[in-house]
Design a protein around this motif. Structure first.
Motif, mmCIF file in Angstrom:
data_model
loop_
_atom_site.group_PDB
_atom_site.id
_atom_site.type_symbol
_atom_site.label_atom_id
_atom_site.label_comp_id
_atom_site.label_asym_id
_atom_site.label_seq_id
_atom_site.Cartn_x
_atom_site.Cartn_y
_atom_site.Cartn_z
ATOM 1 N N GLU A 87 -36.109 24.369 -40.282
ATOM 2 C CA GLU A 87 -37.324 24.487 -41.107
ATOM 3 C C GLU A 87 -37.077 25.390 -42.314
ATOM 4 N N GLY A 88 -37.973 25.271 -43.298
ATOM 5 C CA GLY A 88 -37.939 26.148 -44.456
ATOM 6 C C GLY A 88 -36.800 25.866 -45.417
ATOM 7 N N LEU A 89 -36.258 24.654 -45.365
ATOM 8 C CA LEU A 89 -35.142 24.315 -46.242
ATOM 9 C C LEU A 89 -35.676 23.753 -47.558
ATOM 10 N N ASP A 90 -36.127 24.640 -48.426
ATOM 11 C CA ASP A 90 -36.781 24.209 -49.658
ATOM 12 C C ASP A 90 -35.984 24.509 -50.917
ATOM 13 N N THR A 91 -34.731 24.927 -50.758
ATOM 14 C CA THR A 91 -33.837 25.091 -51.908
ATOM 15 C C THR A 91 -32.479 24.493 -51.540
ATOM 16 N N LYS A 92 -31.707 24.166 -52.545
ATOM 17 C CA LYS A 92 -30.372 23.633 -52.297
ATOM 18 C C LYS A 92 -29.545 24.636 -51.498
ATOM 19 N N GLN A 93 -29.631 25.909 -51.858
ATOM 20 C CA GLN A 93 -28.837 26.918 -51.156
ATOM 21 C C GLN A 93 -29.229 27.023 -49.682
ATOM 22 N N LYS A 94 -30.513 26.961 -49.390
ATOM 23 C CA LYS A 94 -30.952 27.007 -47.988
ATOM 24 C C LYS A 94 -30.453 25.785 -47.218
ATOM 25 N N LEU A 95 -30.440 24.633 -47.876
ATOM 26 C CA LEU A 95 -29.941 23.420 -47.227
ATOM 27 C C LEU A 95 -28.440 23.552 -46.963
ATOM 28 N N LEU A 96 -27.694 24.037 -47.933
ATOM 29 C CA LEU A 96 -26.259 24.260 -47.742
ATOM 30 C C LEU A 96 -26.007 25.295 -46.650
ATOM 31 N N ASP A 97 -26.814 26.345 -46.625
ATOM 32 C CA ASP A 97 -26.680 27.372 -45.580
ATOM 33 C C ASP A 97 -26.958 26.780 -44.199
ATOM 34 N N ALA A 98 -27.954 25.886 -44.104
ATOM 35 C CA ALA A 98 -28.263 25.237 -42.828
ATOM 36 C C ALA A 98 -27.099 24.349 -42.399
ATOM 37 N N CYS A 99 -26.477 23.652 -43.348
ATOM 38 C CA CYS A 99 -25.296 22.844 -43.023
ATOM 39 C C CYS A 99 -24.202 23.731 -42.440
ATOM 40 N N ALA A 100 -23.986 24.874 -43.062
ATOM 41 C CA ALA A 100 -22.954 25.802 -42.584
ATOM 42 C C ALA A 100 -23.306 26.349 -41.209
ATOM 43 N N ALA A 101 -24.566 26.679 -40.988
ATOM 44 C CA ALA A 101 -24.992 27.259 -39.707
ATOM 45 C C ALA A 101 -24.857 26.255 -38.568
ATOM 46 N N VAL A 102 -25.286 25.020 -38.800
ATOM 47 C CA VAL A 102 -25.179 23.995 -37.755
ATOM 48 C C VAL A 102 -23.715 23.740 -37.430
ATOM 49 N N ARG A 103 -22.885 23.627 -38.468
ATOM 50 C CA ARG A 103 -21.476 23.364 -38.209
ATOM 51 C C ARG A 103 -20.802 24.557 -37.533
ATOM 52 N N GLN A 104 -21.218 25.768 -37.850
ATOM 53 C CA GLN A 104 -20.663 26.940 -37.186
ATOM 54 C C GLN A 104 -21.003 26.919 -35.695
ATOM 55 N N ARG A 105 -22.226 26.543 -35.355
ATOM 56 C CA ARG A 105 -22.598 26.434 -33.940
ATOM 57 C C ARG A 105 -21.767 25.343 -33.251
ATOM 58 N N THR A 106 -21.522 24.252 -33.975
ATOM 59 C CA THR A 106 -20.666 23.194 -33.428
ATOM 60 C C THR A 106 -19.277 23.750 -33.139
ATOM 61 N N ARG A 107 -18.713 24.472 -34.094
ATOM 62 C CA ARG A 107 -17.372 25.048 -33.894
ATOM 63 C C ARG A 107 -17.349 26.024 -32.714
ATOM 64 N N GLU A 108 -18.409 26.805 -32.551
ATOM 65 C CA GLU A 108 -18.462 27.773 -31.445
ATOM 66 C C GLU A 108 -18.521 27.081 -30.091
ATOM 67 N N LEU A 109 -19.270 25.984 -30.005
ATOM 68 C CA LEU A 109 -19.418 25.269 -28.733
ATOM 69 C C LEU A 109 -18.288 24.280 -28.471
ATOM 70 N N TRP A 110 -17.616 23.865 -29.527
ATOM 71 C CA TRP A 110 -16.624 22.787 -29.424
ATOM 72 C C TRP A 110 -15.551 23.026 -28.358
ATOM 73 N N PRO A 111 -15.025 24.234 -28.185
ATOM 74 C CA PRO A 111 -13.982 24.427 -27.169
ATOM 75 C C PRO A 111 -14.417 24.020 -25.758
ATOM 76 N N GLN A 112 -15.708 23.914 -25.519
ATOM 77 C CA GLN A 112 -16.207 23.504 -24.200
ATOM 78 C C GLN A 112 -16.279 21.991 -24.053
ATOM 79 N N ILE A 113 -15.998 21.261 -25.119
ATOM 80 C CA ILE A 113 -16.066 19.800 -25.086
ATOM 81 C C ILE A 113 -14.679 19.258 -24.772
ATOM 82 N N THR A 114 -14.541 18.726 -23.577
ATOM 83 C CA THR A 114 -13.271 18.184 -23.097
ATOM 84 C C THR A 114 -13.277 16.660 -23.219
ATOM 85 N N VAL A 115 -12.098 16.071 -23.045
ATOM 86 C CA VAL A 115 -12.021 14.610 -23.024
ATOM 87 C C VAL A 115 -12.923 14.068 -21.919
ATOM 88 N N GLU A 116 -12.871 14.696 -20.760
ATOM 89 C CA GLU A 116 -13.722 14.260 -19.649
ATOM 90 C C GLU A 116 -15.203 14.295 -20.041
#
Length: 156
Positions: free
Chosen positions: A74-103
Motif C-alpha cells: 500500500e501507499g505506492l504513490d511515487t515512482k521511488q516508492k514503487l521501486l522501493d517496494a520492488c526491492a523490498a519484495v525481492r529482498q524477502r524472496t532472497r531471504e526465504l529462497w534458501p528454504q526452497i528445495t527441489v523437493e
C-alpha cells in the motif's frame, strides 16, 4: 551434464527479469506511470507492478511457510516508492529462497489464491514469472505509445 533447472538458476532467471522490469519502471515519467492507460478497460503500469509484487510475495511466503495470503503493498504513490517496494519484495524472496528445495518446488498442493486446483510450487513460480513478463510487455507498449524508447529487452 548439470541439472537443467535448479532453485539457484530459477532465482537468477527471476532476478534477470526483475532487473529488466525495474528499467521499464524507471523509463516511465512519474505521472504516466500511475495514470496512463492504453484503453479505459486497462490499468496503469504501476497497478500491474503491484499485482506481480503481491503474487511474488504470496507465493514465496506460501511455499516456505504454508501461509497462502495475498497482501497488496500500500501507499505506492511515487515512482521511488514503487521501486522501493520492488526491492523490498525481492529482498524477502532472497531471504526465504534458501528454504526452497527441489523437493519443495515439485510439491503439488492447493493455495486457495487463484482457484481450487492443486499445482506444483514450480508451476506457481513459473506463472508468477510469466505474469511479470506479460505485464512488462504491456509496459513496453505503453512507453511506445508515450513516444518513449523502452529499455533493450536483451539486457538483463
Amino acid at each position: 551434464m548439470g541439472e537443467l533447472l535448479t532453485p539457484a538458476s530459477l532465482l537468477e532467471m527471476m532476478e534477470g527479469n526483475r532487473r529488466l522490469t525495474l528499467r521499464v519502471i524507471e523509463a516511465f515519467p512519474e505521472e504516466e506511470l500511475f495514470h496512463f492507460k492504453a484503453a479505459e478497460a486497462m490499468r496503469p503500469f504501476s497497478e500491474m507492478v503491484v499485482e506481480f509484487l503481491e503474487i511474488e510475495e504470496a507465493y514465496i511466503r506460501g511455499i516456505v511457510t504454508g501461509e497462502w495470503v495475498l497482501r497488496a503493498p500500500e501507499g505506492l504513490d511515487t515512482k521511488q516508492k514503487l521501486l522501493d517496494a520492488c526491492a523490498a519484495v525481492r529482498q524477502r524472496t532472497r531471504e526465504l529462497w534458501p528454504q526452497i528445495t527441489v523437493e519443495r518446488l515439485l510439491t503439488e498442493e492447493r493455495d486457495n489464491l487463484f482457484g481450487p486446483q492443486p499445482q506444483t510450487n514450480l508451476s506457481r513460480l513459473i506463472y508468477a514469472l510469466e505474469n511479470e513478463i506479460h505485464h512488462r510487455g504491456q509496459g513496453y507498449t505503453y512507453l511506445r505509445m508515450l513516444g518513449i524508447q523502452p529499455p533493450p529487452f536483451y539486457v538483463r
